[in-house]
Design an enzyme around this catalytic site. Sequence first.
Site, PDB file in Angstrom:
ATOM      1  N   ARG A   1       0.851  -1.191   0.000  1.00 19.65           N
ATOM      2  CA  ARG A   1       0.000   0.000   0.000  1.00 19.65           C
ATOM      3  C   ARG A   1       0.884   1.237   0.000  1.00 19.65           C
ATOM      4  O   ARG A   1       1.744   1.384   0.861  1.00 19.65           O
ATOM      5  CB  ARG A   1      -0.877  -0.034   1.255  1.00 19.65           C
ATOM      6  CG  ARG A   1      -2.161   0.701   1.128  1.00 19.65           C
ATOM      7  CD  ARG A   1      -3.046   0.373   2.281  1.00 19.65           C
ATOM      8  NE  ARG A   1      -2.575   0.881   3.553  1.00 19.65           N
ATOM      9  CZ  ARG A   1      -3.353   1.353   4.503  1.00 19.65           C
ATOM     10  NH1 ARG A   1      -4.656   1.377   4.313  1.00 19.65           N
ATOM     11  NH2 ARG A   1      -2.868   1.771   5.640  1.00 19.65           N
TER      12      ARG A   1
ATOM     13  N   THR B   1      -0.924   7.659  -1.066  1.00 19.93           N
ATOM     14  CA  THR B   1      -2.184   7.567  -1.823  1.00 19.93           C
ATOM     15  C   THR B   1      -3.107   6.490  -1.244  1.00 19.93           C
ATOM     16  O   THR B   1      -4.295   6.466  -1.566  1.00 19.93           O
ATOM     17  CB  THR B   1      -1.904   7.201  -3.284  1.00 19.93           C
ATOM     18  OG1 THR B   1      -1.323   5.884  -3.306  1.00 19.93           O
ATOM     19  CG2 THR B   1      -0.947   8.190  -3.932  1.00 19.93           C
TER      20      THR B   1
ATOM     21  N   ASP C   1       4.384  -5.436   9.594  1.00 17.80           N
ATOM     22  CA  ASP C   1       5.533  -5.022  10.410  1.00 17.80           C
ATOM     23  C   ASP C   1       5.626  -5.857  11.678  1.00 17.80           C
ATOM     24  O   ASP C   1       6.729  -6.241  12.101  1.00 17.80           O
ATOM     25  CB  ASP C   1       5.403  -3.539  10.791  1.00 17.80           C
ATOM     26  CG  ASP C   1       5.758  -2.625   9.626  1.00 17.80           C
ATOM     27  OD1 ASP C   1       6.211  -3.132   8.583  1.00 17.80           O
ATOM     28  OD2 ASP C   1       5.575  -1.399   9.767  1.00 17.80           O
TER      29      ASP C   1
HETATM   30  C1  PRP Z   1      -1.486  -4.094   4.648  1.00 18.56           C
HETATM   31  C2  PRP Z   1      -2.404  -5.269   4.900  1.00 18.56           C
HETATM   32  C3  PRP Z   1      -3.242  -5.279   3.652  1.00 18.56           C
HETATM   33  C4  PRP Z   1      -3.380  -3.821   3.334  1.00 18.56           C
HETATM   34  C5  PRP Z   1      -4.718  -3.350   3.796  1.00 18.56           C
HETATM   35  O1  PRP Z   1      -0.448  -4.469   3.822  1.00 18.56           O
HETATM   36  O2  PRP Z   1      -1.744  -6.471   5.133  1.00 18.56           O
HETATM   37  O3  PRP Z   1      -2.649  -5.978   2.568  1.00 18.56           O
HETATM   38  O4  PRP Z   1      -2.339  -3.139   4.050  1.00 18.56           O
HETATM   39  O5  PRP Z   1      -4.930  -2.053   3.410  1.00 18.56           O
HETATM   40  P1  PRP Z   1      -6.010  -1.654   2.310  1.00 18.56           P
HETATM   41  O6  PRP Z   1      -7.261  -2.406   2.640  1.00 18.56           O
HETATM   42  O7  PRP Z   1      -6.156  -0.168   2.539  1.00 18.56           O
HETATM   43  O8  PRP Z   1      -5.465  -1.971   0.962  1.00 18.56           O
HETATM   44  P2  PRP Z   1       0.755  -3.489   3.404  1.00 18.56           P
HETATM   45  O9  PRP Z   1       0.446  -2.837   2.108  1.00 18.56           O
HETATM   46  O10 PRP Z   1       1.077  -2.599   4.566  1.00 18.56           O
HETATM   47  O11 PRP Z   1       1.907  -4.501   3.114  1.00 18.56           O
HETATM   48  P3  PRP Z   1       2.612  -5.599   4.063  1.00 18.56           P
HETATM   49  O12 PRP Z   1       1.635  -6.718   4.254  1.00 18.56           O
HETATM   50  O13 PRP Z   1       3.813  -5.982   3.277  1.00 18.56           O
HETATM   51  O14 PRP Z   1       2.973  -4.923   5.373  1.00 18.56           O
HETATM   52  N1  URA Z   2      -2.608  -2.327   7.121  1.00 17.31           N
HETATM   53  C1  URA Z   2      -2.275  -2.726   8.372  1.00 17.31           C
HETATM   54  O1  URA Z   2      -1.392  -3.571   8.538  1.00 17.31           O
HETATM   55  N2  URA Z   2      -2.929  -2.169   9.402  1.00 17.31           N
HETATM   56  C2  URA Z   2      -3.890  -1.261   9.249  1.00 17.31           C
HETATM   57  O2  URA Z   2      -4.468  -0.809  10.260  1.00 17.31           O
HETATM   58  C3  URA Z   2      -4.224  -0.855   7.945  1.00 17.31           C
HETATM   59  C4  URA Z   2      -3.564  -1.415   6.897  1.00 17.31           C
END
Ligand code: PRP
Ligand code: URA
Length: 208
Positions: A103, A107, A202
């Site tokens: 994400r 944006t 994380d």
């Molecule tokens: C987080 C989470 C989802 C996404 C949710 O992943 O695991 O995939 O954000 O957010 P959204 O519904 O607004 O799209 P992130 O993009 O932080 O990647 P990660 O799993 O590598 O930490």
């Molecule tokens: N992704 C996460 O890991 N946590 C949140 O709260 C939103 C997006």
Amino acid sequence: MEGLRIVEHPVLARAVTVLRAAETTREEFRVALEEASWTLAYEALRDIPVEEVEVETPLERTTGARLARPVMVVAILRAGLGMVNGFLRHVPDAAIAHIGMRRNEETLQPEGYYESLPAGVAESAVFVVDPMLATGGSAIAALRRLRAAGAEDLRLVCLVAAPEGVRAVREAEPEVPILAAALDRQLDERGYIRPGLGDAGDRIFGTE
Ligand code: PRP
Ligand code: URA
């Protein structure tokens, strides 16, 4: 909310509480995520079709059941990886797909960076797993990609969902059931789920 099923179970509620707590260690977080995913998977698999089979017990022949179609678990990277084992404990031969999505923190739009889809998407009962459903952008992008690859029987399984994300997925993919352990209050101005559990990826991978 329509299209969303919240799984209510004491074991799951306990695991979600461990995951929410800021003082939970990485090890405890991983263990609780696997426990929660196991319970969610058990419920998510409840209505997949089975077919009758004959089985020979040591004493006589009887009828049993087997899954009527293959199961595919689609992990949205990275955090979705933490939910895969929960499914594999029920369906050890499930195929596993990976969709890498990050994400953009400004944006809040998902940016794809990796994809690995095993054959058989169209024939499988497909379970997209990601602990967090925030804006819904990542889940919608993954579901669209799977549709384009021929998936018909899709479900989304999350741990914590925000109402905004549930609405967005419902609008984009009204036929896809969503299963979650908790429906939280709202997204904050940075797109984090409140009260939530922070950044799931994380916390799993130690990249805080
Ligand atoms: C987080 C989470 C989802 C996404 C949710 O992943 O695991 O995939 O954000 O957010 P959204 O519904 O607004 O799209 P992130 O993009 O932080 O990647 P990660 O799993 O590598 O930490
Ligand atoms: N992704 C996460 O890991 N946590 C949140 O709260 C939103 C997006």
